[in-house]
Design a protein around this motif. Structure first.
Motif, mmCIF file in Angstrom:
data_model
loop_
_atom_site.group_PDB
_atom_site.id
_atom_site.type_symbol
_atom_site.label_atom_id
_atom_site.label_comp_id
_atom_site.label_asym_id
_atom_site.label_seq_id
_atom_site.Cartn_x
_atom_site.Cartn_y
_atom_site.Cartn_z
ATOM 1 N N LEU A 317 0.823 -1.207 0.000
ATOM 2 C CA LEU A 317 0.000 0.000 0.000
ATOM 3 C C LEU A 317 0.858 1.259 0.000
ATOM 4 C CD1 LEU A 317 -2.833 -1.056 2.496
ATOM 5 C CD2 LEU A 317 -2.954 -0.901 -0.002
ATOM 6 N N LEU A 318 1.975 1.237 0.735
ATOM 7 C CA LEU A 318 2.874 2.394 0.738
ATOM 8 C C LEU A 318 3.481 2.604 -0.648
ATOM 9 C CD1 LEU A 318 4.748 2.018 4.160
ATOM 10 C CD2 LEU A 318 3.169 3.843 3.484
ATOM 11 N N GLY A 319 3.856 1.494 -1.306
ATOM 12 C CA GLY A 319 4.380 1.611 -2.663
ATOM 13 C C GLY A 319 3.355 2.200 -3.619
ATOM 14 N N LEU A 320 2.102 1.741 -3.494
ATOM 15 C CA LEU A 320 1.043 2.286 -4.345
ATOM 16 C C LEU A 320 0.762 3.747 -4.007
ATOM 17 C CD1 LEU A 320 -1.391 -0.772 -4.330
ATOM 18 C CD2 LEU A 320 0.004 0.030 -6.247
ATOM 19 N N ALA A 321 0.838 4.079 -2.710
ATOM 20 C CA ALA A 321 0.627 5.471 -2.305
ATOM 21 C C ALA A 321 1.714 6.376 -2.882
ATOM 22 C CB ALA A 321 0.607 5.575 -0.785
ATOM 23 N N TYR A 322 2.955 5.884 -2.887
ATOM 24 C CA TYR A 322 4.052 6.670 -3.476
ATOM 25 C C TYR A 322 3.794 6.918 -4.965
ATOM 26 C CZ TYR A 322 8.698 7.814 -5.247
ATOM 27 O OH TYR A 322 9.749 8.417 -5.884
ATOM 28 N N LEU A 323 3.382 5.865 -5.670
ATOM 29 C CA LEU A 323 3.098 6.024 -7.098
ATOM 30 C C LEU A 323 1.912 6.957 -7.318
ATOM 31 C CD1 LEU A 323 3.616 2.346 -8.325
ATOM 32 C CD2 LEU A 323 5.167 4.286 -8.595
ATOM 33 N N ALA A 324 0.921 6.893 -6.415
ATOM 34 C CA ALA A 324 -0.229 7.791 -6.529
ATOM 35 C C ALA A 324 0.199 9.244 -6.346
ATOM 36 C CB ALA A 324 -1.289 7.414 -5.490
ATOM 37 N N LEU A 325 1.096 9.485 -5.396
ATOM 38 C CA LEU A 325 1.620 10.843 -5.215
ATOM 39 C C LEU A 325 2.410 11.287 -6.442
ATOM 40 C CD1 LEU A 325 2.779 10.735 -1.484
ATOM 41 C CD2 LEU A 325 0.919 12.115 -2.432
ATOM 42 N N ALA A 326 3.197 10.368 -7.004
ATOM 43 C CA ALA A 326 3.965 10.703 -8.205
ATOM 44 C C ALA A 326 3.059 11.021 -9.375
ATOM 45 C CB ALA A 326 4.899 9.547 -8.569
ATOM 46 N N ALA A 327 1.856 10.410 -9.391
ATOM 47 C CA ALA A 327 0.917 10.639 -10.493
ATOM 48 C C ALA A 327 0.176 11.961 -10.351
ATOM 49 C CB ALA A 327 -0.091 9.491 -10.565
ATOM 50 N N SER A 328 0.231 12.552 -9.159
ATOM 51 C CA SER A 328 -0.504 13.791 -8.894
ATOM 52 C C SER A 328 0.453 14.979 -8.843
ATOM 53 C CB SER A 328 -1.230 13.668 -7.550
ATOM 54 O OG SER A 328 -1.620 14.921 -7.050
ATOM 55 N N PRO A 329 0.132 16.078 -9.554
ATOM 56 C CA PRO A 329 1.004 17.261 -9.479
ATOM 57 C C PRO A 329 1.196 17.749 -8.045
ATOM 58 C CG PRO A 329 -0.580 17.493 -11.266
ATOM 59 C CD PRO A 329 -0.974 16.267 -10.497
ATOM 60 N N HIS A 330 0.108 17.765 -7.257
ATOM 61 C CA HIS A 330 0.237 18.194 -5.871
ATOM 62 C C HIS A 330 1.063 17.189 -5.075
ATOM 63 C CE1 HIS A 330 -0.693 19.961 -2.000
ATOM 64 N NE2 HIS A 330 -1.174 18.795 -1.581
ATOM 65 N N GLY A 331 0.867 15.905 -5.373
ATOM 66 C CA GLY A 331 1.636 14.881 -4.671
ATOM 67 C C GLY A 331 3.115 14.992 -4.947
ATOM 68 N N ALA A 332 3.471 15.305 -6.190
ATOM 69 C CA ALA A 332 4.883 15.484 -6.523
ATOM 70 C C ALA A 332 5.480 16.650 -5.759
ATOM 71 C CB ALA A 332 5.033 15.692 -8.026
ATOM 72 N N GLU A 333 4.686 17.682 -5.523
ATOM 73 C CA GLU A 333 5.167 18.812 -4.735
ATOM 74 C C GLU A 333 5.400 18.401 -3.285
ATOM 75 O OE1 GLU A 333 2.350 21.927 -5.221
ATOM 76 O OE2 GLU A 333 2.794 22.249 -7.351
ATOM 77 N N VAL A 334 4.528 17.516 -2.786
ATOM 78 C CA VAL A 334 4.718 17.011 -1.418
ATOM 79 C C VAL A 334 6.014 16.217 -1.334
ATOM 80 C CG1 VAL A 334 3.799 15.429 0.324
ATOM 81 C CG2 VAL A 334 2.254 16.960 -0.931
ATOM 82 N N LEU A 335 6.261 15.367 -2.328
ATOM 83 C CA LEU A 335 7.472 14.552 -2.329
ATOM 84 C C LEU A 335 8.726 15.385 -2.586
ATOM 85 C CD1 LEU A 335 6.201 11.442 -4.317
ATOM 86 C CD2 LEU A 335 6.694 11.569 -1.882
#
Length: 497
Positions: A317-335
């Protein structure tokens, strides 16, 4: 995620290969490109069109493990093996990206299931299935050789295995598997051995490097620590019980045949690329062995296995959450605020949009400074041809021969567009040890370069510079001192993220 996340760097190049159907390519056999071609023929150009075949194949892996566990032990063990497959992060995230490890691992899983059946049945069908699975593995990656090695160990060092050499089904399976080598032979013959040279020579130093001793730690992180220890325990127990015959001999030798050679191979081979996924096929038989063994042991091991499955599922789930963040412009900003910034997943849409704007103002040949950026731009621009400079990155990743075959390198650029206006896109953020070599070598690849604009993203973690100039009619003289090159100096002026 598969429908929204920008292509991973290598994934974009596999898509580019799908635009040029062939028997094989300088980095890989043809199946990955063929699947992407099929996906886009059915669903159209785009992320989902590229990835849906891999989603289907990745989703099939746990079901194959259910069948494997059911055949090796019983129905309950089969379901437990399928659930543990989902809990193994390396397997549970399969299919989100169009990568060769998806069909390769599925083919190995099917081959294990077929071999398990073939050694116990007096039928040719399981042997035929084994041959087809191994042929698919050869069509996918050169690492199919490890599956052949694991099977050979079983057939040589076990009494049951040695008895198979007298059965016609084994020779049928080997004959069918050999068909998967035909595209490899044809493509290497046409490319003067470029694929073999890259996989066996160019990418591997073939000298001991002590940093590879951390492989067990890498595997523990990739599998999640508790589940990793449990799988190693299952391997040890399977090895101790191998003399009991089926299915322990197959479980022990096939797992060992993947895990140990990859560990030894990793000490001398490629240490620059991500490799945690290499041993994954070796864990598959252990996913069935673990729950079966737990029923023979005390309550402590059963509790540990449940805990390992739960923690492994959380890792998935953490791996999928990381990929979900990478797929989102806002998520990429968080990362972007952490060391987990998904460099290879972000910035491509914006860089292509900027290139489209500049090309709209003035028609020009679009050129990228390396193969990865060229493939990403071409994908985002819907197939508009993008050339690549002769970067050392192209050589390191085995893509230089393929670009030359397509006429997409500097020689092809000059042959087709000498003197034409040129828009060069340069990726300015990279490892510091590569920066001077890569950026300092660009001078001499474009005539009269002028900086048109710069696109800085995610607080400087991604930066693209756009230069206007002209395609030289012949190779220009390289600068004697790379540090004096315009592209290097401009990149050095950027603030550090």
């Amino acid at each position: 995620m598969a429908a929204t996340m920008s292509p991973f760097g290598d994934e974009a190049f596999y898509w580019l290969e799908s635009r040029h159907p062939a028997w094989g390519y300088s980095d890989l056999p043809p199946l990955t490109a063929w699947l992407i071609w099929l996906g886009e023929r059915v669903a159209g150009h785009g992320l989902f069109g590229m990835r849906w075949p891999f989603l289907m194949l990745g989703s099939a892996l746990p079901w194959v493990m259910v069948a494997f566990g059911r055949r090796a032990f019983d129905a309950r063990t089969g379901w437990q093996a399928g659930l543990l497959c989902l809990a193994l992060p390396l397997a549970g995230t399969f299919g989100v990206m169009a990568m060769p490890d998806v069909p390769l691992t599925l083919a190995v899983a099917v081959a294990l299931y077929a071999l398990l059946r073939a050694m116990d049945e007096e039928r040719l069908l399981p042997w035929l299935l084994l041959g087809v699975a191994l042929a698919v593995a050869w069509l996918t990656h050169y690492r199919a050789a490890m599956a052949m090695l694991a099977g050979l160990l079983l057939l040589v060092f076990t009494p049951r295995g040695r008895g198979q050499w007298r059965r016609g089904g084994l020779w049928l399976a080997l004959a069918v598997a050999t068909l998967g080598l035909v595209p490899l032979i044809v493509s290497n013959w046409r490319q003067h051995g470029a694929g073999l040279a890259f996989q066996l020579v160019d990418r591997n130093p073939w000298s001991f490097h002590a940093d590879a001793l951390v492989q067990p730690l890498e595997q523990a992180i990739a599998c999640t620590p508790v589940l990793y220890v449990l799988l190693l325990w299952a391997l040890w127990r399977s090895w101790r019980q191998r003399e009991e015959g089926a299915p322990w001999d197959l479980l022990a030798w096939t797992s060992l045949g993947f895990l140990v050679p990859y560990l030894v191979f990793g000490l001398f081979a490629d240490n620059l690329r991500f490799r945690a996924h290499w041993p994954l096929p070796g864990y598959l038989p252990l996913l069935a062995a673990l729950p079966a063994l737990c029923r023979e042991t005390g309550r402590g091991w059963r509790v540990a296995t449940v805990a390992g499955g739960v923690l492994g599922g959380m890792g998935t789930l953490l791996g999928l959450a990381y990929l979900a963040l990478a797929a989102s412009p806002h998520g990429a900003e968080v990362l972007a605020a952490s060391k987990a910034f998904p460099t290879n997943f972000v910035g491509w849409r914006q860089s292509a949009a900027q290139a489209r704007t500049l090309l709209g103002q003035k028609d020009a040949v679009l050129v990228a400074d390396n193969f990865m950026l060229a493939a990403e731009l071409e994908f985002q621009l819907g197939g508009r041809p993008v050339y690549s400079l002769d970067s050392t990155l192209n050589v390191k990743h085995g893509r230089a021969p393929q670009l030359a075959i397509w006429g997409r390198g500097e020689a092809g650029l000059r042959a087709a567009h000498a003197g034409a206006p040129m828009l060069l896109v340069v990726s300015e953020v990279m490892r510091e040890r590569e920066k001077l070599e890569r950026l300092g070598a660009i001078c001499g690849s474009i005539r009269s370069p002028e900086l048109a604009t710069r696109l800085v993203l995610f607080d400087g973690r991604k930066s693209f510079a756009y230069y206007r100039g002209r395609v030289p009619a012949e190779p220009l003289a390289r600068v004697a001192d790379p540090a004096s090159c315009l592209f290097w100096r401009n990149a050095q002026a950027l603030p550090r993220p």
